[in-house]
Design an enzyme around this catalytic site. Structure first.
Site, PDB file in Angstrom:
ATOM      1  N   LYS A   1      39.541  32.621  32.627  1.00 30.83           N
ATOM      2  CA  LYS A   1      39.862  33.610  33.660  1.00 30.83           C
ATOM      3  C   LYS A   1      40.186  34.966  33.041  1.00 30.83           C
ATOM      4  O   LYS A   1      39.829  36.002  33.613  1.00 30.83           O
ATOM      5  CB  LYS A   1      40.984  33.112  34.572  1.00 30.83           C
TER       6      LYS A   1
ATOM      7  N   GLU B   1      45.207  39.793  26.282  1.00 31.85           N
ATOM      8  CA  GLU B   1      44.829  38.544  25.637  1.00 31.85           C
ATOM      9  C   GLU B   1      43.334  38.435  25.367  1.00 31.85           C
ATOM     10  O   GLU B   1      42.903  37.987  24.302  1.00 31.85           O
ATOM     11  CB  GLU B   1      45.264  37.345  26.486  1.00 31.85           C
TER      12      GLU B   1
ATOM     13  N   SER C   1      46.027  44.638  36.623  1.00 30.88           N
ATOM     14  CA  SER C   1      45.732  43.543  35.699  1.00 30.88           C
ATOM     15  C   SER C   1      45.376  44.078  34.316  1.00 30.88           C
ATOM     16  O   SER C   1      44.517  44.945  34.163  1.00 30.88           O
ATOM     17  CB  SER C   1      44.562  42.707  36.241  1.00 30.88           C
ATOM     18  N   ARG C   2      46.031  43.551  33.283  1.00 33.81           N
ATOM     19  CA  ARG C   2      45.791  44.023  31.915  1.00 33.81           C
ATOM     20  C   ARG C   2      44.341  43.816  31.496  1.00 33.81           C
ATOM     21  O   ARG C   2      43.715  44.715  30.931  1.00 33.81           O
ATOM     22  CB  ARG C   2      46.720  43.282  30.947  1.00 33.81           C
ATOM     23  N   ASN C   3      43.811  42.621  31.732  1.00 32.06           N
ATOM     24  CA  ASN C   3      42.464  42.308  31.267  1.00 32.06           C
ATOM     25  C   ASN C   3      41.402  43.057  32.066  1.00 32.06           C
ATOM     26  O   ASN C   3      40.410  43.524  31.501  1.00 32.06           O
ATOM     27  CB  ASN C   3      42.235  40.794  31.339  1.00 32.06           C
TER      28      ASN C   3
ATOM     29  N   ASP D   1      43.838  31.831  39.538  1.00 29.69           N
ATOM     30  CA  ASP D   1      44.374  32.929  38.733  1.00 29.69           C
ATOM     31  C   ASP D   1      43.325  34.012  38.527  1.00 29.69           C
ATOM     32  O   ASP D   1      43.654  35.197  38.401  1.00 29.69           O
ATOM     33  CB  ASP D   1      44.853  32.387  37.395  1.00 29.69           C
TER      34      ASP D   1
END
Length: 213
Positions: free
Chosen positions: A48, A136, A109-111, A99
Protein backbone atom coordinates in the site's frame (compact mmCIF):
# COMPACT_ATOMS: atom_id res chain seq x y z
CA UNK A 1 -7.09 7.17 16.65
CA UNK A 2 -9.57 7.04 19.50
CA UNK A 3 -11.30 10.32 18.68
CA UNK A 4 -11.22 10.20 14.87
CA UNK A 5 -11.45 6.44 14.39
CA UNK A 6 -8.95 4.01 12.91
CA UNK A 7 -8.56 0.38 11.95
CA UNK A 8 -5.48 -1.60 12.94
CA UNK A 9 -4.26 -5.16 12.44
CA UNK A 10 -2.27 -7.12 15.03
CA UNK A 11 -0.59 -9.99 13.18
CA UNK A 12 1.50 -12.77 14.70
CA UNK A 13 2.04 -16.50 14.31
CA UNK A 14 1.24 -16.56 18.02
CA UNK A 15 -2.53 -16.16 18.20
CA UNK A 16 -2.35 -15.42 21.93
CA UNK A 17 0.08 -12.54 21.29
CA UNK A 18 -2.12 -11.12 18.52
CA UNK A 19 -5.14 -11.34 20.82
CA UNK A 20 -3.29 -9.63 23.68
CA UNK A 21 -2.08 -6.74 21.51
CA UNK A 22 -5.46 -6.39 19.84
CA UNK A 23 -7.15 -6.31 23.25
CA UNK A 24 -5.11 -3.28 24.33
CA UNK A 25 -6.42 -1.25 21.40
CA UNK A 26 -9.96 -2.58 21.64
CA UNK A 27 -10.16 -1.53 25.29
CA UNK A 28 -9.05 1.95 24.22
CA UNK A 29 -11.89 2.09 21.70
CA UNK A 30 -9.84 1.44 18.54
CA UNK A 31 -10.84 -1.28 16.10
CA UNK A 32 -7.99 -3.83 15.89
CA UNK A 33 -8.25 -6.98 13.83
CA UNK A 34 -6.40 -10.14 14.86
CA UNK A 35 -4.44 -12.08 12.23
CA UNK A 36 -2.18 -15.12 12.21
CA UNK A 37 -0.85 -14.19 8.75
CA UNK A 38 2.07 -11.82 9.43
CA UNK A 39 3.54 -12.42 5.97
CA UNK A 40 0.35 -11.26 4.26
CA UNK A 41 -0.11 -8.30 6.60
CA UNK A 42 3.52 -7.17 6.24
CA UNK A 43 3.45 -7.37 2.44
CA UNK A 44 0.06 -5.63 2.41
CA UNK A 45 1.60 -2.69 4.28
CA UNK A 46 4.59 -2.56 1.95
CA UNK A 47 2.32 -2.81 -1.10
CA UNK A 48 0.00 0.00 0.00
CA UNK A 49 2.91 2.39 0.63
CA UNK A 50 4.43 1.57 -2.75
CA UNK A 51 1.04 1.90 -4.44
CA UNK A 52 0.43 5.28 -2.81
CA UNK A 53 3.85 6.50 -3.98
CA UNK A 54 3.08 5.22 -7.49
CA UNK A 55 -0.30 6.94 -7.59
CA UNK A 56 1.24 10.20 -6.40
CA UNK A 57 3.85 9.99 -9.16
CA UNK A 58 1.15 9.61 -11.84
CA UNK A 59 -1.82 11.63 -10.59
CA UNK A 60 -0.91 14.60 -12.81
CA UNK A 61 -1.72 12.32 -15.75
CA UNK A 62 -5.23 11.74 -14.42
CA UNK A 63 -6.90 9.59 -11.79
CA UNK A 64 -7.27 6.62 -14.14
CA UNK A 65 -3.51 6.43 -14.66
CA UNK A 66 -2.90 6.89 -10.94
CA UNK A 67 -5.33 4.07 -10.21
CA UNK A 68 -3.64 1.85 -12.78
CA UNK A 69 -0.23 2.48 -11.19
CA UNK A 70 -1.52 1.54 -7.74
CA UNK A 71 -3.35 -1.50 -9.10
CA UNK A 72 -0.28 -2.80 -10.92
CA UNK A 73 1.86 -2.51 -7.78
CA UNK A 74 -0.71 -4.31 -5.65
CA UNK A 75 -1.14 -7.10 -8.20
CA UNK A 76 2.61 -7.64 -8.53
CA UNK A 77 3.08 -7.86 -4.77
CA UNK A 78 0.01 -10.07 -4.39
CA UNK A 79 1.43 -12.71 -6.74
CA UNK A 80 4.52 -12.94 -4.54
CA UNK A 81 2.48 -12.94 -1.31
CA UNK A 82 0.29 -15.74 -2.63
CA UNK A 83 3.36 -17.84 -3.44
CA UNK A 84 4.59 -17.31 0.12
CA UNK A 85 1.32 -18.65 1.48
CA UNK A 86 -0.34 -15.35 2.41
CA UNK A 87 -4.12 -15.26 2.56
CA UNK A 88 -6.19 -13.07 0.22
CA UNK A 89 -8.06 -11.38 3.06
CA UNK A 90 -4.80 -9.96 4.41
CA UNK A 91 -4.27 -7.88 1.27
CA UNK A 92 -7.88 -6.92 0.66
CA UNK A 93 -8.59 -6.09 4.31
CA UNK A 94 -7.64 -3.28 6.67
CA UNK A 95 -3.87 -3.65 6.22
CA UNK A 96 -4.02 -3.65 2.43
CA UNK A 97 -6.69 -2.02 0.32
CA UNK A 98 -8.33 -0.39 3.35
CA UNK A 99 -5.13 1.45 4.25
CA UNK A 100 -4.36 2.08 0.57
CA UNK A 101 -7.56 4.09 0.10
CA UNK A 102 -6.67 6.31 3.05
CA UNK A 103 -3.02 6.65 2.02
CA UNK A 104 -3.66 7.29 -1.66
CA UNK A 105 -6.52 9.76 -1.17
CA UNK A 106 -5.23 11.85 1.73
CA UNK A 107 -3.44 15.00 0.46
CA UNK A 108 -1.23 14.95 3.57
CA UNK A 109 -0.16 11.32 3.01
CA UNK A 110 3.65 11.11 3.15
CA UNK A 111 3.98 8.49 0.42
CA UNK A 112 1.46 10.14 -1.90
CA UNK A 113 3.17 13.53 -1.48
CA UNK A 114 6.54 11.91 -2.08
CA UNK A 115 5.27 10.49 -5.36
CA UNK A 116 4.15 13.93 -6.45
CA UNK A 117 7.54 15.39 -5.60
CA UNK A 118 9.28 12.64 -7.58
CA UNK A 119 7.07 13.47 -10.55
CA UNK A 120 8.16 17.11 -10.30
CA UNK A 121 11.83 16.22 -10.40
CA UNK A 122 12.75 16.38 -6.71
CA UNK A 123 15.54 13.86 -5.97
CA UNK A 124 14.55 11.09 -3.58
CA UNK A 125 17.23 12.05 -1.06
CA UNK A 126 15.66 15.53 -0.69
CA UNK A 127 12.07 14.41 -0.32
CA UNK A 128 12.20 13.47 3.39
CA UNK A 129 13.22 17.01 4.28
CA UNK A 130 10.49 18.46 2.06
CA UNK A 131 7.81 16.26 3.59
CA UNK A 132 9.15 16.70 7.12
CA UNK A 133 8.72 13.01 7.94
CA UNK A 134 10.19 9.67 6.95
CA UNK A 135 8.75 8.30 3.69
CA UNK A 136 8.78 4.53 3.97
CA UNK A 137 8.21 3.72 0.31
CA UNK A 138 11.37 5.48 -0.85
CA UNK A 139 13.36 2.83 1.03
CA UNK A 140 11.07 -0.18 0.70
CA UNK A 141 10.25 -0.02 -3.03
CA UNK A 142 13.84 -0.79 -4.14
CA UNK A 143 13.92 -3.69 -1.65
CA UNK A 144 10.54 -4.86 -2.90
CA UNK A 145 11.66 -4.76 -6.52
CA UNK A 146 14.78 -6.80 -5.69
CA UNK A 147 12.74 -9.30 -3.69
CA UNK A 148 10.27 -9.82 -6.54
CA UNK A 149 13.10 -10.28 -9.00
CA UNK A 150 14.92 -12.76 -6.75
CA UNK A 151 11.70 -14.74 -6.32
CA UNK A 152 11.34 -14.97 -10.10
CA UNK A 153 8.26 -12.78 -10.51
CA UNK A 154 7.83 -10.30 -13.33
CA UNK A 155 7.07 -6.93 -11.75
CA UNK A 156 7.66 -4.27 -14.40
CA UNK A 157 5.79 -1.46 -12.65
CA UNK A 158 7.44 -2.03 -9.27
CA UNK A 159 10.84 -2.25 -10.96
CA UNK A 160 10.17 0.95 -12.91
CA UNK A 161 9.11 2.75 -9.73
CA UNK A 162 12.38 1.71 -8.08
CA UNK A 163 14.29 3.15 -11.05
CA UNK A 164 12.26 6.37 -10.83
CA UNK A 165 13.25 6.68 -7.16
CA UNK A 166 16.91 6.06 -8.05
CA UNK A 167 16.77 8.75 -10.75
CA UNK A 168 17.51 6.18 -13.46
CA UNK A 169 14.16 6.44 -15.24
CA UNK A 170 12.66 9.65 -16.70
CA UNK A 171 9.09 10.45 -15.72
CA UNK A 172 7.72 9.99 -19.24
CA UNK A 173 9.19 6.48 -19.40
CA UNK A 174 7.69 5.67 -15.99
CA UNK A 175 4.27 6.81 -17.24
CA UNK A 176 4.74 4.70 -20.39
CA UNK A 177 5.42 1.59 -18.31
CA UNK A 178 2.24 2.18 -16.29
CA UNK A 179 0.16 2.77 -19.42
CA UNK A 180 1.43 -0.21 -21.42
CA UNK A 181 1.95 -2.98 -18.86
CA UNK A 182 -0.52 -5.86 -19.25
CA UNK A 183 -0.75 -8.12 -16.18
CA UNK A 184 -0.49 -11.87 -16.78
CA UNK A 185 -3.83 -13.63 -17.04
CA UNK A 186 -5.00 -15.58 -14.02
CA UNK A 187 -4.40 -18.89 -15.78
CA UNK A 188 -0.79 -18.11 -16.67
CA UNK A 189 0.57 -16.78 -13.41
CA UNK A 190 3.74 -18.22 -12.02
CA UNK A 191 3.93 -19.59 -8.52
CA UNK A 192 0.29 -20.34 -7.80
CA UNK A 193 1.16 -21.92 -4.46
CA UNK A 194 -1.05 -19.83 -2.23
CA UNK A 195 -4.28 -20.50 -0.36
CA UNK A 196 -6.56 -21.08 -3.34
CA UNK A 197 -4.08 -23.38 -5.03
CA UNK A 198 -3.70 -25.40 -1.82
CA UNK A 199 -7.47 -25.55 -1.41
CA UNK A 200 -7.87 -26.96 -4.93
CA UNK A 201 -5.21 -29.55 -4.11
CA UNK A 202 -7.00 -30.61 -0.94
CA UNK A 203 -10.34 -30.94 -2.76
CA UNK A 204 -8.80 -32.99 -5.56
CA UNK A 205 -7.01 -35.21 -3.07
CA UNK A 206 -10.20 -35.71 -1.03
CA UNK A 207 -12.39 -36.64 -4.00
CA UNK A 208 -9.58 -38.73 -5.50
CA UNK A 209 -9.46 -40.83 -2.34
CA UNK A 210 -13.24 -41.23 -2.34
CA UNK A 211 -13.24 -42.43 -5.93
CA UNK A 212 -10.49 -44.93 -5.19
CA UNK A 213 -12.40 -46.19 -2.14
Amino acid sequence: MVSAGAGLVAASLSESLAAAVSGVFLRAGVVCEESNDPTGVELAGVAKNAAALASGATVDQGLNVAGAAAGHIFAEVWRWAEALGARPESLIGLAGTGDLVATALAPESRNRRAGGLLAHGVPAEEIGARVGQAVEALKTVPLLARGLQAAGFEAPVTAALARLIAGDLPLDEWIAVVRTTIPPSAGNRRGRTGFWSRLRGWVRALFGRRRSD
